[in-house]
Structure formats: structure tokens, C-alpha cells
Design an enzyme around this catalytic site. Structure first.
Site, short mmCIF file in Angstrom:
data_model
loop_
_atom_site.label_atom_id
_atom_site.label_comp_id
_atom_site.label_asym_id
_atom_site.label_seq_id
_atom_site.Cartn_x
_atom_site.Cartn_y
_atom_site.Cartn_z
CG HIS A 73 29.00 30.77 43.40
ND1 HIS A 73 30.28 30.81 43.88
CD2 HIS A 73 28.91 29.61 42.68
CE1 HIS A 73 30.95 29.74 43.45
NE2 HIS A 73 30.14 29.01 42.71
CG ASP A 74 22.47 35.86 44.59
OD1 ASP A 74 22.91 36.29 45.69
OD2 ASP A 74 21.42 36.30 44.07
#
Ligand code: HEM
Ligand SMILES: *[C@@H]1O[C@H](CO)[C@@H](O)[C@H](O)[C@H]1NC(C)=O
Ligand SMILES: *[C@@H]1O[C@H](CO)[C@@H](O)[C@H](O)[C@H]1NC(C)=O
Length: 357
Positions: A73-74
Site C-alpha cells: 500500500h505504500d
């Protein structure tokens, strides 16, 4: 005699020089460890701290699963609408990014990781990727994932809509990965290998910890068997969070995984992982290597992969769960029949949830 002794001495000296060049290491300030690059030294203490105090002495439990999800997700926060990729923005701009729908629940691991980040000297992007790679090494069957350090801290949040949702179509998912990092169609399948050590808390909030396969603490190929079993979309898909029923009690399947397993562009690659542990580990290592540096110039980073231990081996075979056989497979790959697998003995059982950790 004297000449022979000298020759032997020179041969030995040459050997030692060559050997030193191969294995030259610097002593770390901790007085215990050595590293190929002094910049990797600070990771030893962080590694021990994470293993003992976040991953419960080397387990492959919920905190490992969530730490791997966080690497994604980063990193995926990049593309034609902006974003810096693997830059720590998801934690640095936590208030903004965790409010995005696709990041629901990700605040839990960000907050659990915070005290570790505060105790060690490392950028946020490096920390997130290191924690994920380290955590995965606790899972039997996993590849050794690479570690790079030197990512600068994010100066801006990623935009919304970079993280795929389970109710997105295959078209939308493939387009998003191509936009984010030029990932090819097969590489998208390789990225979903991650769901072999995964569970959902919020897809159906009434049943938190419900796994995506029957072995969420083993990095095996069982996920690719069980996503291929027959099933249907839950009725009344409007408003559903991208969930498909599983014929296995206690298991949840994402609509996106279900569709990737059946789409003509991805089905054969999906099926190719069934009972192919070697391919599974090899491809996940390759695609994680690409994902973990998104937004960064890999040549400006330092390789500290030596910090990651060799994961425990997985020596078992993929099977059909008790009560299932090839007759329950929804064959989607036209070119190749489904591999022959044994069926687990015994009565039909329910898959246990992943306990919170
Ligand atoms: C099409 C792409 C993807 C979609 C739609 C997707 C969606 C999801 C969803 C909805 C969950 C459950 C979250 C919850 O309710 O707690 C989940 C869990 C997870 N995802 Fe993905 N994901 C995708 C790709 C990836 C990738 C590329 C990775 C890593 C490389 C990843 C790693 C994980 C992990 C490890 C979990 C389990 C977290 C836990 O057990 O707490 N996912 N994913
Ligand atoms: C923290 O790490 C950076 C980059 O490796 C280094 O330049 C700096 O000296 C370190 N600071 C401390 C207090 O160790
Ligand atoms: C994208 O990947 C393909 C291989 O899949 C490669 O041929 C191409 O050069 C890459 N494009 C960019 C912009 O990196």
C-alpha cells in the site's frame, strides 16, 4: 625446495587475497556483527527488535501479514496522478492516506510499527519495506526477499485511488499496475502470491481474521488451488465489498482474486503456481524486488539483503481440502489441465481464523 615453498606461499597468498575480496566485510559499531556495507549495520538491532517484539519471536502471524500488505500500500502510491512510490508516505501522511477507502484497516499496523520506527535511525520508506521483507522470512516456503535502504522520506502524500480494490474489474486492476510500475499481466499474478499468507478483517467485518486460503501461515501454493474451486458471487453484489463465497467453511475469497483466477489473460499463469513451490518463491522474489523500490532509483540505494535470514523450507505438496477433488475445480486455463493432486484425508473441516497478534 626453497622455490617450491615460495611457490606454495605465493599460491596461498593469492588465494587469500581473492577470498578477502569476495568476503570483505566491515565490523559494525555494535562489536558483534559485520556487514558488506557499513550503512547496513544499524539494521541488525532493528531486526532483532522486530523479530522479538513485533513478530512474536519469529512467527508468521497477523503482524507479518499486515506488514507485507503495508509494503504494497505504500509502494503502489505512484503513477500518472502522482505519488512517490515506496517512500513512507502512507505512515508520514497517515491522516490523509489511511482515510482512503482501499487503505481501511492499514492504520493498525502503522500504529504498531511506530514505536519501532521511533527507536531506530531509518527512513520511513526503508522501515516499511524492511519490516515486510523480514516478516515474510518467518513463513515456511517463502523466498528470501531483498532489502534496500536509502529511500528519502516522502514530502507529499500519495493521491487516492492508487490501491486496487477487490471489487475492481480485471481491466481496472491490470491498468492500475501498468500505470504504477509498468507491471505486466503475469507480474500482476506474481504479486498476488502475497495472498497465500493473508486474511481479511474488514471485507466482512463480522468475521475478522478470515483467511484467503487454508494455510495462511505457510507461504505455499494452496491459495492457487482454493481460489480455483467453484463458487459464486454473493447475491446482490451491489454494496458488497468484493467478496465471493468459498466452498471452504471459514475461508473468504476476494472477487478480484476469483476473477484473476478465471480471466483468459491471467488464468494459465494463476494455475501454473498450483503445486509449483519453486516457481512460487522465484516469481514472488522477482516481483517484490521491483515493487519494493518503486519511485526510487535502485542504483542510489544500498543492498542490505544479507540481513534477511533464510526462511524455513516448505516440503509438503498442494492438496485438495478434505471432501474436494478435481470435480470441484472451475477449470479456466484452456491450454493446460489442472494438476493432479491428492485429497486431504478425513472429514470436511472448517478453516480457522488467523488470531489477532
Ligand atoms: C488486485 C490487487 C489487490 C487487491 C484488490 C487486494 C485486496 C486486499 C484486501 C481487500 C485485503 C483484506 C484487507 C482486510 O479486510 O483486512 C487484502 C489483504 C492482504 N493483502 Fe492484498 N490486495 C491486492 C494485492 C496485494 C499485493 C500486491 C500484496 C503484497 C505484495 C498484498 C498483500 C496482502 C496481504 C499480506 C494481506 C493480508 C493482511 C492481513 O492478513 O492482515 N495484496 N488484500
Ligand atoms: C542516521 O542515519 C543516517 C543515514 O544513514 C546517518 O547519516 C546519521 O549519522 C545517523 N544518525 C545517528 C544519530 O546515528
Ligand atoms: C515496460 O516493460 C516492458 C517489458 O515488460 C519493457 O519492454 C519496457 O521497456 C518497459 N517500459 C518502461 C517505460 O519501463
Amino acid at each position: 625446495m626453497a622455490f617450491k615453498a615460495l611457490a606454495a606461499f605465493l599460491t596461498l597468498a593469492a588465494f587469500q587475497v581473492a577470498n578477502a575480496a569476495l568476503t570483505r566485510r566491515v565490523a559494525c559499531p555494535d562489536g558483534v556483527n559485520t556487514a558488506t556495507n557499513a550503512a547496513c549495520c544499524s539494521l541488525f538491532a532493528l531486526r532483532d527488535d522486530l523479530q522479538q517484539n513485533l513478530f512474536d519471536n519469529g512467527q508468521c502471524g497477523e503482524d507479518v501479514h499486515e506488514s507485507l500488505r503495508l509494503t504494497f500500500h505504500d509502494a503502489i502510491g505512484i503513477g500518472s496522478n502522482g505519488g512517490g512510490g515506496a517512500d513512507g508516505s502512507i505512515a508520514i501522511f497517515e491522516d490523509i492516506e489511511t482515510a482512503f477507502h482501499a487503505n481501511a484497516g492499514i492504520d493498525e499496523i502503522i500504529n504498531e510499527q511506530k514505536p519501532f520506527l521511533a527507536r531506530h535511525n531509518i527512513t520511513v520508506g526503508d522501515f516499511i519495506q524492511f519490516a515486510g521483507a523480514l516478516g515474510v522470512s518467518n513463513c515456511p516456503g517463502a523466498p528470501r526477499l531483498p532489502v534496500f535502504i536509502g529511500r528519502p522520506n516522502a514530502v507529499a502524500p500519495a493521491p487516492d485511488k492508487t490501491v486496487p480494490e477487490p471489487f475492481d474489474s480485471v481491466d481496472t486492476i491490470l491498468a492500475r499496475f501498468a500505470d504504477a510500475g509498468n507491471f505486466s499481466t503475469v507480474e500482476v499474478v506474481w504479486l498476488l502470491i502475497s495472498h497465500t499468507i493473508a486474511a481479511a478483517d474488514l471485507v466482512d467485518p463480522t468475521i475478522p481474521g478470515t483467511p484467503f486460503d487454508s494455510t495462511p501461515e505457510t507461504f505455499d501454493t494452496q491459495f492457487f488451488v482454493e481460489t480455483q474451486l467453484k463458487g459464486t458471487l454473493f447475491p446482490g453484489t451491489a454494496g458488497n465489498q468484493g467478496e465471493v463465497e468459498s466452498p471452504l467453511q471459514g475461508e473468504i475469497r476476494l472477487q478480484s482474486d476469483f476473477e484473476l483466477a478465471r480471466d483468459s489473460r491471467t488464468a494459465c499463469e494463476w494455475q501454473s503456481f498450483v503445486n509449483n513451490q519453486r516457481k512460487l518463491t522465484n516469481r514472488f522474489q522477482a516481483v517484490f524486488t521491483k515493487m519494493t523500490v518503486l519511485g526510487n532509483d535502485v542504483n542510489s540505494l544500498i543492498d542490505c539483503s544479507e540481513l534477511i535470514p533464510e526462511p524455513p523450507a516448505f516440503t509438503g505438496s498442494a492438496t485438495f481440502p478434505a471432501g474436494f477433488s478435481v470435480n470441484d475445480v472451475e477449470q479456466a486455463c484452456e491450454a493446460t489441465p489442472f494438476p493432479t493432486l491428492a485429497t486431504d484425508p478425513g472429514p470436511v473441516t472448517s478453516v480457522a481464523p488467523v488470531p489477532p497478534s
